[in-house]
Design a protein around this motif. Sequence first.
Motif, short mmCIF file in Angstrom:
data_model
loop_
_atom_site.label_atom_id
_atom_site.label_comp_id
_atom_site.label_asym_id
_atom_site.label_seq_id
_atom_site.Cartn_x
_atom_site.Cartn_y
_atom_site.Cartn_z
N SER A 4 0.86 -1.19 0.00
CA SER A 4 0.00 0.00 0.00
C SER A 4 0.89 1.24 0.00
CB SER A 4 -0.94 0.00 1.21
OG SER A 4 -0.22 -0.14 2.41
N ASP A 45 0.74 5.31 3.81
CA ASP A 45 0.05 4.98 5.07
C ASP A 45 1.05 4.54 6.14
OD1 ASP A 45 0.81 2.54 4.01
OD2 ASP A 45 -1.18 1.64 4.06
N LYS A 49 -1.77 0.99 8.25
CA LYS A 49 -2.46 -0.19 7.72
C LYS A 49 -2.50 -1.30 8.77
CE LYS A 49 -2.11 -3.56 3.95
NZ LYS A 49 -1.33 -3.92 2.73
N LEU A 76 -10.08 -3.54 4.70
CA LEU A 76 -9.66 -3.21 3.35
C LEU A 76 -9.99 -4.31 2.37
CD1 LEU A 76 -6.14 -1.69 4.11
CD2 LEU A 76 -8.37 -0.58 4.14
N GLU A 77 -10.31 -3.91 1.16
CA GLU A 77 -10.53 -4.88 0.09
C GLU A 77 -9.20 -5.27 -0.53
OE1 GLU A 77 -13.17 -3.06 -2.66
OE2 GLU A 77 -14.83 -2.87 -1.21
N GLU A 96 -6.41 -2.80 -2.37
CA GLU A 96 -6.72 -1.41 -2.03
C GLU A 96 -5.44 -0.74 -1.51
OE1 GLU A 96 -10.37 0.97 0.19
OE2 GLU A 96 -10.16 -1.18 0.44
N TRP A 146 -5.73 3.32 0.32
CA TRP A 146 -6.89 3.42 1.22
C TRP A 146 -6.77 4.61 2.18
CZ3 TRP A 146 -6.88 3.06 6.61
CH2 TRP A 146 -5.62 2.79 7.17
N GLN A 173 -9.79 8.34 3.67
CA GLN A 173 -10.81 7.87 4.63
C GLN A 173 -11.67 9.04 5.11
OE1 GLN A 173 -10.59 4.18 4.20
NE2 GLN A 173 -11.51 4.56 6.20
N LYS A 185 -12.44 5.89 -1.62
CA LYS A 185 -12.44 5.04 -2.81
C LYS A 185 -12.58 5.91 -4.07
CE LYS A 185 -14.43 1.09 -0.31
NZ LYS A 185 -13.17 0.36 -0.16
#
Length: 671
Positions: free
Chosen positions: A297, A300, A319, A330-331, A334, A337, A359, A426
Amino acid sequence: MKKEKNRVNKKQKLYIIIASSLAIIVIVTSGILWLVQSGKINANKDYKEPLNKNFSFLVENESIELKNDNIFTGQYEIYQKLLKEFKNKKSTLSDPYVVTNPFLISPQTALIMFNTTKKEKVTVTIKGKHNDDLTVNFESSKEHILPIYGLYGKYTNKVILTTESGEKKEIDIKIDDFAPTENAEVLENKIENSNGEFYFGTSSLGTGNIALDNYGEIRWWLNIGYTKGMTMLQNGHILLSNADNGPDLTSTSGVVELDMLGYVHKNYEIEGGYHHDGYELENGNLIILTSKRGGGSLADYVVEVDRNTGKVVKDWSLKDIALKVDPDLLEPGEITWGWINSVFYDKNTDSLILSLRNQNSVVAIDYQTGNIKWILGEEKYWSSKFKDYLIKGIGDDFIYPQGQHSVNILSDGRLSIFNNGYNAYKEETVSCKSLKNNASYAMVYSLDLNNKTAKVDWKFGGKEYFSYALSSFTYSTNGHRVFNSGWHFTDKVNYEDPACTQFSNDKYDAYIIDFDENNNIVNKLKSPESKFEVVKANIYNLESVSVKPKTINVVSNYKTELGKYLIPYEPDKYEELSESEALEFKNSINQEIVFEIHNNKFSFVGYYPKDTSVNVTFISPRGKAYKYVLKESGQDIKDFINLSKLKSGRYYVFAEIDGEKYNIGNYIDIQ
């Protein structure tokens, strides 16, 4: 003498052509200033090291130097040369030694140097265009080396030097350069003379760093792309992103600490790259927003960097922290995010306050443990497992954060942000038309952490100040605050054009509004360029808005030391080859492949397919050879190889691609 080129198999030739072509494109389109090739020379002429006769072929062939650019040694050599010339000239007040843009990257600055027969203070007056002279007092000395900031571009500046004993000298300082933009439009101005208090702004979509006065005049800028957030430091320097590419498209490789003359004092490499913002703790350490290499990711991850060594001494993965609360938050895939874009340390609660743009939330975590303390954000952006952390907004005028920036905790515990009013959760492409009624605000919240509630104490903004991204709300001296709608859509935007989106729109500007301690607007500017962040500070006293504000009434003579390049991880390891292994490169295929090197960071410019392996070998005419792995088959190519472990000397560069050896016709000098 040149060797005849050997045959290259079709697959290897294709890879090399692709790589070299892309390298040329990258260099041309990005405007890279590094000199990849400094010109052909006869390397044998200036080679003075001991020569192993078995490796004489290295110096007999025509080679091109890959210049190992190093801003630290380059600027320090300039400084030493200036001091030497000053001493040789024996300049006096009647004929001072003046050098404009001494360190080459800060065009609207100068150094004035002269001697007096006795120790005395000197007052410098830079004449303003609007009856707004900038006056600075310098320390008592016999040798005067005075940094001059706040000059006008494309203008002959009048500067008056007055000694403590009453002697005066008026000099003209002509600045030929001007920033690649225009002055800001003045919409309102109730400040007559700011005496060096300027609006410092950063932007990745225009002039990287710039300072405007209250008349909209450009009074300082840098001609190198140090962008994103900025931090005014306790030592009077400024912290900015560096200009090197980071491991992903939106990051740089680290941050730089420099002064107003553009002298770079330190470069801190950050393994995951630098994203958006940094913060100086009172002990001098730096809190840096970054990404975790291999973490899956982006933006983050937060690290604390030791100010002296550049090593990471503490880290927080948002994360990991969030997934501890809810592993299913989380998907898969992602990667953006969180997208942390601002950080603040609240010493009263020992907390890190973080803006998670994607977010639509501000999150506080415990500095020691990393545990979440509270979240100011709507429930729909989090799962039910976060309900105990969520702060609920109360009051009819309450507005939750959306796409926010610029977090700050005030001395009374209130939270301030720039609330972009844009749903970044998203994030997908949306039409400009759909944003026509969005509104952005600077906001101050009162937080009741016991009852987990918040209310709006103050806000300023509206539709006319909507900024879909960037922007800031920062604090200055004497209770002043600066509102920056940094990515404001101009009135030239065609909202009805179906092709216009938040990403494609290129018609933007910035509103910069200065509030006094009573919430009165005292200055309002409209900048023709976007601004990521704007901070109001005195150009001779940046520490006045640092984490420990300090007022400087008397400025010291300018002096500096050799800058430092600090890297938090070990230099790359090499394999030392035997003499016979090194001699296998003697009959390598001559092939141009583009590399670049600066600060001992050696990198390839271009692209190689996933299944290709690439090694780089550096061979010294002394017979020593060192092989580095640049890319393993099936792996991504390294951002760069850190050559700091190589001994000083000259090395000729050879590439090995899928086992085939190539002489790329370059050499490097390691200092």
